[in-house]
Design a protein around this motif. Structure first.
Motif, PDB file in Angstrom:
ATOM      1  N   PRO A 201      -5.029   5.627  -2.637  1.00 45.42           N
ATOM      2  CA  PRO A 201      -4.518   4.315  -3.053  1.00 45.42           C
ATOM      3  C   PRO A 201      -5.400   3.684  -4.125  1.00 45.42           C
ATOM      4  CG  PRO A 201      -5.834   4.052  -1.094  1.00 45.42           C
ATOM      5  CD  PRO A 201      -5.858   5.535  -1.429  1.00 45.42           C
ATOM      6  N   GLU A 202      -5.171   2.397  -4.430  1.00 51.46           N
ATOM      7  CA  GLU A 202      -6.072   1.662  -5.321  1.00 51.46           C
ATOM      8  C   GLU A 202      -7.509   1.803  -4.809  1.00 51.46           C
ATOM      9  OE1 GLU A 202      -6.719  -2.747  -7.359  1.00 51.46           O
ATOM     10  OE2 GLU A 202      -5.314  -2.539  -5.693  1.00 51.46           O
TER      11      GLU A 202
ATOM     12  N   LEU B  89      -2.049   7.425  -5.981  1.00 55.30           N
ATOM     13  CA  LEU B  89      -0.891   6.535  -5.786  1.00 55.30           C
ATOM     14  C   LEU B  89      -1.194   5.178  -6.401  1.00 55.30           C
ATOM     15  CD1 LEU B  89       0.415   7.325  -2.183  1.00 55.30           C
ATOM     16  CD2 LEU B  89       1.249   8.162  -4.386  1.00 55.30           C
ATOM     17  N   TYR B  90      -1.906   5.195  -7.515  1.00 57.44           N
ATOM     18  CA  TYR B  90      -2.198   3.958  -8.226  1.00 57.44           C
ATOM     19  C   TYR B  90      -2.067   4.228  -9.714  1.00 57.44           C
ATOM     20  CZ  TYR B  90      -4.148  -0.599  -9.244  1.00 57.44           C
ATOM     21  OH  TYR B  90      -4.303  -1.880  -9.684  1.00 57.44           O
TER      22      TYR B  90
ATOM     23  N   LYS C 136       2.732   5.053  -8.460  1.00 58.12           N
ATOM     24  CA  LYS C 136       2.544   4.296  -7.215  1.00 58.12           C
ATOM     25  C   LYS C 136       3.409   4.829  -6.074  1.00 58.12           C
ATOM     26  CE  LYS C 136       1.146  -0.083  -9.384  1.00 58.12           C
ATOM     27  NZ  LYS C 136       1.209   0.295 -10.789  1.00 58.12           N
ATOM     28  N   LYS C 137       4.510   5.469  -6.413  1.00 61.85           N
ATOM     29  CA  LYS C 137       5.436   6.006  -5.418  1.00 61.85           C
ATOM     30  C   LYS C 137       5.415   7.531  -5.502  1.00 61.85           C
ATOM     31  CE  LYS C 137      10.377   5.993  -4.258  1.00 61.85           C
ATOM     32  NZ  LYS C 137      11.691   5.374  -4.569  1.00 61.85           N
TER      33      LYS C 137
ATOM     34  N   THR D 179      -3.261  -4.510  -2.021  1.00 64.47           N
ATOM     35  CA  THR D 179      -2.173  -3.595  -2.377  1.00 64.47           C
ATOM     36  C   THR D 179      -1.909  -2.450  -1.400  1.00 64.47           C
ATOM     37  OG1 THR D 179      -3.650  -2.229  -3.763  1.00 64.47           O
ATOM     38  CG2 THR D 179      -2.506  -4.095  -4.818  1.00 64.47           C
TER      39      THR D 179
ATOM     40  N   SER E 244       1.570  -2.423  -0.180  1.00 68.94           N
ATOM     41  CA  SER E 244       2.517  -1.987  -1.206  1.00 68.94           C
ATOM     42  C   SER E 244       2.534  -0.463  -1.287  1.00 68.94           C
ATOM     43  CB  SER E 244       2.155  -2.594  -2.556  1.00 68.94           C
ATOM     44  OG  SER E 244       2.236  -4.004  -2.522  1.00 68.94           O
ATOM     45  N   THR E 245       1.351   0.153  -1.175  1.00 67.59           N
ATOM     46  CA  THR E 245       1.276   1.616  -1.146  1.00 67.59           C
ATOM     47  C   THR E 245       2.042   2.167   0.043  1.00 67.59           C
ATOM     48  OG1 THR E 245      -0.838   1.677  -2.319  1.00 67.59           O
ATOM     49  CG2 THR E 245      -0.321   3.568  -0.933  1.00 67.59           C
TER      50      THR E 245
ATOM     51  N   TYR F  58       5.884   1.920  -0.709  1.00 69.60           N
ATOM     52  CA  TYR F  58       6.360   2.973  -1.619  1.00 69.60           C
ATOM     53  C   TYR F  58       6.353   4.340  -0.939  1.00 69.60           C
ATOM     54  CZ  TYR F  58       6.690   0.227  -5.924  1.00 69.60           C
ATOM     55  OH  TYR F  58       7.055  -0.663  -6.907  1.00 69.60           O
TER      56      TYR F  58
ATOM     57  N   PHE G  59       3.552  -5.451  -7.512  1.00 70.57           N
ATOM     58  CA  PHE G  59       2.715  -4.608  -6.670  1.00 70.57           C
ATOM     59  C   PHE G  59       1.726  -5.431  -5.856  1.00 70.57           C
ATOM     60  CE2 PHE G  59      -0.513  -1.114  -6.040  1.00 70.57           C
ATOM     61  CZ  PHE G  59       0.315  -0.289  -5.299  1.00 70.57           C
TER      62      PHE G  59
END
Length: 401
Positions: free
Chosen positions: A89-90, A118-119, A123-124, A149, A152-153, A156, A193
């Protein structure tokens, strides 16, 4: 006689266990499956090694002789689970990337497993990235705030998994802001996001409960629903705060920064620094144009911020690192105080890109501050939306107070 292992979470409450620290609940479900894992440095299992010949005389129980932690990826591999890929992720798989910094694909040196970001632009997960995968395990310590975020991850991921007939398994972890809810509820027009759903800033759910809500309310694209498995925590209580054993991102280094984060993150949409590039990120705030405020600091590049906002500029503000209260509602006093003390005819307090509105979930809070509304007036405007959200939230709570 001999050594044996058990796994439980790194916390002072020995009756409490995270989802990850209950492998008896999920290892069997992953056997003979092709698995991907979404995780970072917070996805850990604590391993305590006991020797049953060495007993504690006061309890008669085996004494711990060794404790260590390992990542959920290493733990699954150690237990012969077929992990095909890691999704980062982020902030990345190791959690050392700056906020907003592009996270690169790569290979995990220890296991040789491919890492997929995934950033950024991906992201998806794409269909080819899920091809041949049966289950994606999600194990990340969230912060319980809408604009952080990781939810959000998860959203997605669930959407891509539903579209590609892949199961999602969430190993639950605590919400460090316990069970309170507060803040403006996002309006659909401002989805991004840093806010994908019509929820308040602080929503009072664990990340596992949040995923259940997204699925149950059919908030995924076209109303699809994921095959969703939640591994709940043991003896978790929503109104109790649990210490975070690994910092969730470089600029949330301790419990105090997390405590202040929902209230201070609004500054990210303004000309005011929240201490990135100092030893006290999200524990101080200030700018060169708020000279009436007492505390001084100068942001400089460091591990958590390679090019911090207001880099090298002397800032005037407040130091909240010793703030004595456990915050259980958004504190708008600091934001309003900074606005009233801001004096810069060249630049407005709010950034021109109106990132503040994305964080707030609409343009209403910005307009209320400009209009001079009081904290009481602003908060009263949130009441009806919070009541509507509370009714939705109630359906997905799985833990007692």
């Amino acid at each position: 006689m001999g050594v044996f292992n058990i796994y439980y979470s790194q916390t002072s409450d020995k009756d409490f266990k995270t989802g990850a620290d209950q492998p008896e609940k999920y290892l069997g479900l992953l056997k003979n499956k092709k698995v991907a894992v979404v995780t970072n440095q917070t996805g850990i299992v604590t391993r305590v090694e006991y020797y049953n010949a060495a007993k504690d005389p006061s309890t008669g129980c085996a004494k711990a002789i060794k404790t260590d932690t390992l990542s959920i990826v290493d733990f699954l591999v150690e237990n012969n689970i077929d992990v095909k890929s890691i999704f980062a992720p982020e902030h990345g798989f190791r959690g050392d990337a700056d906020a907003g910094e592009k996270v690169k694909n790569g290979i995990d040196v220890k296991t040789g497993i491919p890492i997929v970001s995934l950033y950024g632009s991906n992201k998806k997960p794409k269909p080819e990235q899920l091809k041949g995968i049966d289950v994606v395990v999600f194990d990340i310590q969230d912060v319980g705030v809408r604009f952080y975020t990781y939810i959000s991850t998860l959203t997605y991921l669930m959407e891509a998994a539903a579209e590609n007939n892949v199961e999602v398994m969430v190993l639950d972890r605590p919400n460090p802001h316990d069970g309170y809810i507060d803040g403006p509820v996002l309006k659909k027009k401002w989805e991004s996001f840093v806010g994908m759903h019509e929820v308040p800033v602080v929503y009072g759910l664990t990340i596992g409960e949040y995923g259940k809500m997204v699925n149950g309310e059919k908030w995924l694209k076209n109303g699809i629903q994921a095959q969703y498995t939640l591994i709940p925590m043991k003896n978790y209580h929503k109104k109790k705060r649990y210490p975070i054993s690994e910092k969730p991102s470089p600029n949330l280094p301790n419990d105090q920064s997390i405590n202040l984060y929902p209230s201070l993150c609004f500054f990210e949409g303004t000309q005011v620094s929240v201490g990135r590039g100092t030893d006290l990120p999200f524990q101080v705030y200030g700018s060169p144009w708020t000279k009436n405020l007492p505390y001084q600091f100068t942001p400089k590049p460091n591990f958590g911020a390679k090019d911090p906002f207001l880099n090298g500029k002397l800032c005037y503000g407040e130091n909240l690192s010793d703030y004595p209260k456990k915050i259980q509602e958004l504190n708008l006093e600091w934001l309003i105080k900074a606005y009233k003390n801001y004096n810069n005819p060249q630049q407005s307090f709010f950034l021109k890109n109106l990132f503040f509105d994305k964080l707030a979930g609409s343009d209403e809070l910005r307009k209320q501050i400009i209009a001079g509304k009081s904290v009481k007036e602003i908060k009263s405007s949130w009441k009806a939306d919070l009541e509507r959200f509370s009714k939705i939230r109630k359906k997905y709570i799985i833990y007692n107070d």
